[in-house]
Design a protein around this motif. Sequence first.
Motif, short mmCIF file in Angstrom:
data_model
loop_
_atom_site.label_atom_id
_atom_site.label_comp_id
_atom_site.label_asym_id
_atom_site.label_seq_id
_atom_site.Cartn_x
_atom_site.Cartn_y
_atom_site.Cartn_z
N CYS A 123 9.49 1.82 -4.95
CA CYS A 123 8.45 2.74 -4.39
C CYS A 123 8.65 4.24 -4.38
O CYS A 123 9.87 4.39 -5.05
CB CYS A 123 8.10 2.46 -2.92
SG CYS A 123 9.96 2.65 -2.00
N GLY A 124 7.83 4.82 -4.52
CA GLY A 124 7.85 6.50 -4.42
C GLY A 124 7.69 6.97 -2.99
O GLY A 124 6.97 6.60 -2.17
N THR A 146 -8.20 7.12 -3.80
CA THR A 146 -7.98 5.78 -2.99
C THR A 146 -7.89 5.65 -1.63
O THR A 146 -7.89 6.92 -1.18
CB THR A 146 -6.45 5.51 -3.44
OG1 THR A 146 -5.47 6.35 -3.32
CG2 THR A 146 -6.40 4.95 -4.97
N LYS A 147 -7.43 4.92 -0.71
CA LYS A 147 -7.57 4.96 0.58
C LYS A 147 -6.46 5.78 1.13
O LYS A 147 -5.40 5.67 0.36
CB LYS A 147 -7.59 3.36 1.37
CG LYS A 147 -8.72 2.36 0.85
CD LYS A 147 -9.80 2.92 1.68
CE LYS A 147 -11.27 2.05 1.70
NZ LYS A 147 -12.18 2.37 2.19
N ARG A 148 -6.42 6.12 2.11
CA ARG A 148 -5.25 6.82 2.66
C ARG A 148 -4.05 5.99 2.82
O ARG A 148 -3.94 4.76 2.93
CB ARG A 148 -5.65 7.33 4.11
CG ARG A 148 -6.79 8.22 4.15
CD ARG A 148 -7.11 8.90 5.53
NE ARG A 148 -8.24 9.65 5.59
CZ ARG A 148 -8.43 10.91 5.15
NH1 ARG A 148 -7.27 11.52 4.60
NH2 ARG A 148 -9.55 11.68 5.03
N ALA A 149 -2.91 6.48 2.75
CA ALA A 149 -1.38 5.92 3.10
C ALA A 149 -0.67 5.77 1.69
O ALA A 149 0.26 5.98 1.50
CB ALA A 149 -1.39 4.75 3.44
N THR A 150 -1.77 5.96 0.40
CA THR A 150 -1.06 6.02 -0.86
C THR A 150 -0.34 7.46 -1.10
O THR A 150 -0.92 8.45 -0.78
CB THR A 150 -2.01 5.58 -1.88
OG1 THR A 150 -3.16 6.70 -2.20
CG2 THR A 150 -2.73 4.20 -1.87
N LEU A 184 0.71 -1.12 0.23
CA LEU A 184 0.02 -0.03 -0.03
C LEU A 184 0.91 1.35 0.13
O LEU A 184 0.54 2.30 -0.61
CB LEU A 184 -1.00 0.04 1.15
CG LEU A 184 -2.10 1.04 1.18
CD1 LEU A 184 -2.89 0.96 0.21
CD2 LEU A 184 -2.77 1.06 2.67
N SER A 185 2.03 1.35 0.52
CA SER A 185 2.80 2.29 0.79
C SER A 185 4.45 2.01 0.72
O SER A 185 4.71 0.86 0.73
CB SER A 185 2.61 3.01 2.13
OG SER A 185 2.94 2.06 3.20
#
Length: 302
Positions: free
Chosen positions: A147-148, A197-201, A128-129
Amino acid sequence: MERRQLEYFVAIVEHGGFTHAARALRVAQPSLSRAIGKLEHELGVALFHRVGRNAVLSNAGELVVDRARLVLRDLEALRASARSVETGAVGRVDVAATSSSALEPVISIVAELRERHPGVLVSTSSALSATEVVAMVLQGRCEVGVCGHGERPAGPGLVAHHLRDEEFLLVAPPGTHLGEDGAVTHDDLRGLRFVVTKRATAARALFDRISETVGGLTVAAEVGDRSVVLPMVLRGIGSSVVPDGWHDLAVRAGAAVHHFSPRERLPQWLVHRSGPITPATQAFLDTTLTRGVREPGITSEP
């Protein structure tokens, strides 16, 4: 202590109990139980609490499981390195990636890797993150992560390579006209409905920041599965903030795609542990970095 004992231990954790692990490993459950009992005796601690038919990790088990995964990764790296002398780079590399990174650059890396090293299989795991990607690498769940993240990812013995700066775009329903020359300012977004999208992205973090600054942005839908964002945009449910890996697909599908002015970017990283790695993992790293070599760095935390 035997490799087989560690494999059994990790399998019980990952499959949720002795019964499922025995089935996945194709061994008799009594043999599995005896191997774990011997491992516990050698370590001098109980790794599981037996509660009825369930097995729950003890505090000691929680501390040992990540180390067990890393030991197994290192043993596999040793064995694969010996085999590669005759066969070249073969085997499997497990890659953790956020959804945007899985789309780009991971898909491009896999395509190029198939040309250079056809014996290497890439298995991707979704995260997710960026924090989750780093954790999966440090815990030994995956050998490599993409990842970013705004800053160089850090962790004990973690190697981080800067790949590029990922850009975020606005995708809007077909026929939407905003801004000038394909670029939109934050103020141009006022009054729009959004699929988020859901939080954390990273995309959600950018949307929340713009929303707090500009105001007047409405959330029309919040989704956990990011693969449905573009279909929702195409159906006119709302616009969305997406990474540039979606650009070509969104354009081909007919969505209106805009850059932000000023541009919104996020550094993208390749991470792996500094310990032994398999030839398959090395092939993945070499293929990735030769696409655009960046300065590597090892960071550590106390």
